[in-house]
Design a protein around this motif. Structure first.
Motif, PDB file in Angstrom:
ATOM      1  N   VAL A  21       0.853  -1.210   0.100  1.00  0.00           N
ATOM      2  CA  VAL A  21      -0.027   0.009  -0.147  1.00  0.00           C
ATOM      3  C   VAL A  21       0.783   1.304  -0.182  1.00  0.00           C
ATOM      4  N   ILE A  22       0.484   2.333  -0.829  1.00  0.00           N
ATOM      5  CA  ILE A  22       1.125   3.442  -0.763  1.00  0.00           C
ATOM      6  C   ILE A  22       0.444   4.451   0.230  1.00  0.00           C
ATOM      7  N   ASP A  23       1.527   4.595   1.045  1.00  0.00           N
ATOM      8  CA  ASP A  23       0.594   5.339   2.391  1.00  0.00           C
ATOM      9  C   ASP A  23       1.229   6.815   2.561  1.00  0.00           C
ATOM     10  N   ALA A  24       1.060   7.520   3.595  1.00  0.00           N
ATOM     11  CA  ALA A  24       1.547   8.751   3.942  1.00  0.00           C
ATOM     12  C   ALA A  24       1.306   9.137   5.523  1.00  0.00           C
ATOM     13  N   ASP A  25       2.179   9.800   6.216  1.00  0.00           N
ATOM     14  CA  ASP A  25       2.076   9.762   7.437  1.00  0.00           C
ATOM     15  C   ASP A  25       1.190  11.117   7.625  1.00  0.00           C
ATOM     16  N   VAL A  26       0.552  11.061   8.768  1.00  0.00           N
ATOM     17  CA  VAL A  26      -0.463  12.357   8.983  1.00  0.00           C
ATOM     18  C   VAL A  26       0.029  13.711   8.865  1.00  0.00           C
ATOM     19  N   GLU A  27       1.401  13.688   9.285  1.00  0.00           N
ATOM     20  CA  GLU A  27       2.200  15.104   9.356  1.00  0.00           C
ATOM     21  C   GLU A  27       2.576  15.617   7.789  1.00  0.00           C
ATOM     22  N   GLU A  28       2.432  14.547   6.560  1.00  0.00           N
ATOM     23  CA  GLU A  28       2.924  15.016   5.162  1.00  0.00           C
ATOM     24  C   GLU A  28       1.913  15.975   4.747  1.00  0.00           C
ATOM     25  N   THR A  29       2.384  16.837   3.759  1.00  0.00           N
ATOM     26  CA  THR A  29       1.487  17.792   3.181  1.00  0.00           C
ATOM     27  C   THR A  29       0.886  16.997   2.162  1.00  0.00           C
ATOM     28  N   VAL A  30      -0.514  17.791   1.937  1.00  0.00           N
ATOM     29  CA  VAL A  30      -1.250  17.301   0.645  1.00  0.00           C
ATOM     30  C   VAL A  30      -0.700  17.315  -0.440  1.00  0.00           C
ATOM     31  N   GLU A  31       0.256  18.424  -0.801  1.00  0.00           N
ATOM     32  CA  GLU A  31       1.156  18.242  -1.866  1.00  0.00           C
ATOM     33  C   GLU A  31       2.202  16.920  -1.977  1.00  0.00           C
ATOM     34  N   GLU A  32       2.576  16.576  -1.086  1.00  0.00           N
ATOM     35  CA  GLU A  32       3.393  15.231  -1.166  1.00  0.00           C
ATOM     36  C   GLU A  32       2.421  14.053  -1.439  1.00  0.00           C
ATOM     37  N   VAL A  33       1.305  13.952  -0.669  1.00  0.00           N
ATOM     38  CA  VAL A  33       0.048  12.954  -0.852  1.00  0.00           C
ATOM     39  C   VAL A  33      -0.180  13.015  -2.436  1.00  0.00           C
ATOM     40  N   ALA A  34      -0.427  14.187  -2.998  1.00  0.00           N
ATOM     41  CA  ALA A  34      -1.004  14.071  -4.441  1.00  0.00           C
ATOM     42  C   ALA A  34       0.247  13.678  -5.262  1.00  0.00           C
ATOM     43  N   LYS A  35       1.544  14.198  -5.068  1.00  0.00           N
ATOM     44  CA  LYS A  35       2.520  13.678  -5.910  1.00  0.00           C
ATOM     45  C   LYS A  35       2.698  12.111  -5.858  1.00  0.00           C
ATOM     46  N   LYS A  36       2.764  11.445  -4.611  1.00  0.00           N
ATOM     47  CA  LYS A  36       2.542   9.952  -4.666  1.00  0.00           C
ATOM     48  C   LYS A  36       1.397   9.483  -5.404  1.00  0.00           C
ATOM     49  N   MET A  37       0.267  10.061  -5.564  1.00  0.00           N
ATOM     50  CA  MET A  37      -0.868   9.688  -6.295  1.00  0.00           C
ATOM     51  C   MET A  37      -0.346   9.602  -7.739  1.00  0.00           C
ATOM     52  N   GLU A  38       0.228  10.658  -8.121  1.00  0.00           N
ATOM     53  CA  GLU A  38       0.604  10.916  -9.345  1.00  0.00           C
ATOM     54  C   GLU A  38       1.796   9.863  -9.842  1.00  0.00           C
ATOM     55  N   ARG A  39       2.837   9.863  -9.029  1.00  0.00           N
ATOM     56  CA  ARG A  39       3.824   8.887  -9.237  1.00  0.00           C
ATOM     57  C   ARG A  39       3.517   7.465  -9.448  1.00  0.00           C
ATOM     58  N   TYR A  40       2.696   7.150  -8.660  1.00  0.00           N
ATOM     59  CA  TYR A  40       2.229   5.597  -8.495  1.00  0.00           C
ATOM     60  C   TYR A  40       0.945   5.307  -9.389  1.00  0.00           C
ATOM     61  N   GLY A  41       0.263   6.252  -9.773  1.00  0.00           N
ATOM     62  CA  GLY A  41      -0.782   6.109 -10.797  1.00  0.00           C
ATOM     63  C   GLY A  41      -2.168   5.631 -10.006  1.00  0.00           C
ATOM     64  N   ILE A  42      -2.294   6.091  -8.741  1.00  0.00           N
ATOM     65  CA  ILE A  42      -3.260   5.542  -8.000  1.00  0.00           C
ATOM     66  C   ILE A  42      -4.264   6.601  -7.519  1.00  0.00           C
ATOM     67  N   GLY A  43      -5.518   6.406  -6.932  1.00  0.00           N
ATOM     68  CA  GLY A  43      -6.458   7.180  -6.759  1.00  0.00           C
ATOM     69  C   GLY A  43      -6.806   7.710  -5.044  1.00  0.00           C
ATOM     70  N   SER A  44      -5.840   7.041  -4.581  1.00  0.00           N
ATOM     71  CA  SER A  44      -6.044   6.978  -3.055  1.00  0.00           C
ATOM     72  C   SER A  44      -4.887   6.622  -2.279  1.00  0.00           C
ATOM     73  N   VAL A  45      -4.652   7.269  -1.211  1.00  0.00           N
ATOM     74  CA  VAL A  45      -3.374   7.131   0.040  1.00  0.00           C
ATOM     75  C   VAL A  45      -3.855   6.808   1.072  1.00  0.00           C
ATOM     76  N   VAL A  46      -3.444   5.847   1.751  1.00  0.00           N
ATOM     77  CA  VAL A  46      -3.751   5.442   3.182  1.00  0.00           C
ATOM     78  C   VAL A  46      -2.993   6.466   4.059  1.00  0.00           C
ATOM     79  N   VAL A  47      -3.628   7.043   5.124  1.00  0.00           N
ATOM     80  CA  VAL A  47      -2.736   7.884   6.066  1.00  0.00           C
ATOM     81  C   VAL A  47      -2.626   7.099   7.113  1.00  0.00           C
ATOM     82  N   THR A  48      -1.328   7.152   7.617  1.00  0.00           N
ATOM     83  CA  THR A  48      -1.043   6.412   8.820  1.00  0.00           C
ATOM     84  C   THR A  48      -0.556   7.264  10.180  1.00  0.00           C
ATOM     85  N   GLU A  49      -0.408   6.860  11.212  1.00  0.00           N
ATOM     86  CA  GLU A  49      -0.091   7.383  12.399  1.00  0.00           C
ATOM     87  C   GLU A  49       0.729   6.450  13.044  1.00  0.00           C
ATOM     88  N   LYS A  50       2.226   6.254  13.236  1.00  0.00           N
ATOM     89  CA  LYS A  50       2.950   5.333  13.733  1.00  0.00           C
ATOM     90  C   LYS A  50       2.639   3.938  13.211  1.00  0.00           C
TER      91      LYS A  50
END
Length: 193
Positions: A21-50
């Motif tokens: 799963v492509i995930d992002a930490d709760v503290e990452e910016t939305v810009e970083e999340v959007a770049k992950k979506m673009e890089r991996y060609g996906i429509g969602s990113v799971v947000v994780t904490e620890k």
């Protein structure tokens, strides 16, 4: 032709989930999340904490919660726009049950969690893309490829001993064990003799 009901009875979440799963930490910016979506060609990113899933950000969240409000993506944190709580499925859940749950909750994604670990994600699109004809081919291939000459049949899933994914699990003493754990068990058994 295979009846869809019979396929739904056998097909499990682990059979069609996306992993890793492509995930992002709760503290990452939305810009970083959007770049992950673009890089991996996906429509969602799971947000994780620890490391534990706490939410999800979809393209829809980006449009409605950031773009429509004219917010700056590099200033907004993932935790501020994620949909939460994230709903989860078990890898061994039947596909029809997962789809029923998504319909009931009016959501398009379920995080797949095994032993408190995020191991995959499944979407309604994943389920809809699997047609009965493809499923029949997969089932037949599994029947042909997973049977050993000794008559023991392999299954795939998570090893009950080490928790790792394996496509060569065998049932030993009421547990499904991967090849490494079976060898370790045999080694220990040989030492005790």
């Amino acid at each position: 032709m295979v009846k869809p009901a019979s396929l739904a009875e056998e097909l499990r979440v682990k059979d069609i989930m996306s992993s890793p799963v492509i995930d992002a930490d709760v503290e990452e910016t939305v810009e970083e999340v959007a770049k992950k979506m673009e890089r991996y060609g996906i429509g969602s990113v799971v947000v994780t904490e620890k490391g534990f899933p706490v939410g999800i950000i979809t393209k829809r969240d980006l449009v409605y919660k950031v773009v429509a409000k004219n917010l700056k993506p590099n200033e907004v944190k993932a935790k501020d726009v994620m949909s939460s709580p994230i709903h989860v499925a078990n890898p061994d859940d039947l596909i029809d049950n997962a789809l029923r749950e998504m319909n009931r909750l009016k959501i398009d994604h379920l995080a797949v969690v095994h032993k408190d670990r995020l191991v995959g994600i499944i979407s309604t699109t994943d389920i809809l893309q699997v047609t009965p004809e493809i499923l029949e081919i997969v089932r037949e291939k599994m029947r042909m490829g997973n049977v050993k000459a000794s008559g023991e049949s392999y299954t795939e899933g998570f090893c009950d001993a080490c928790g790792e994914w394996s496509d060569m699990l065998l049932r030993v003493n009421d547990q499904y064990l991967c090849e490494d754990c079976r060898m370790e068990l045999e080694t220990r058994g040989g030492e005790e003799s």
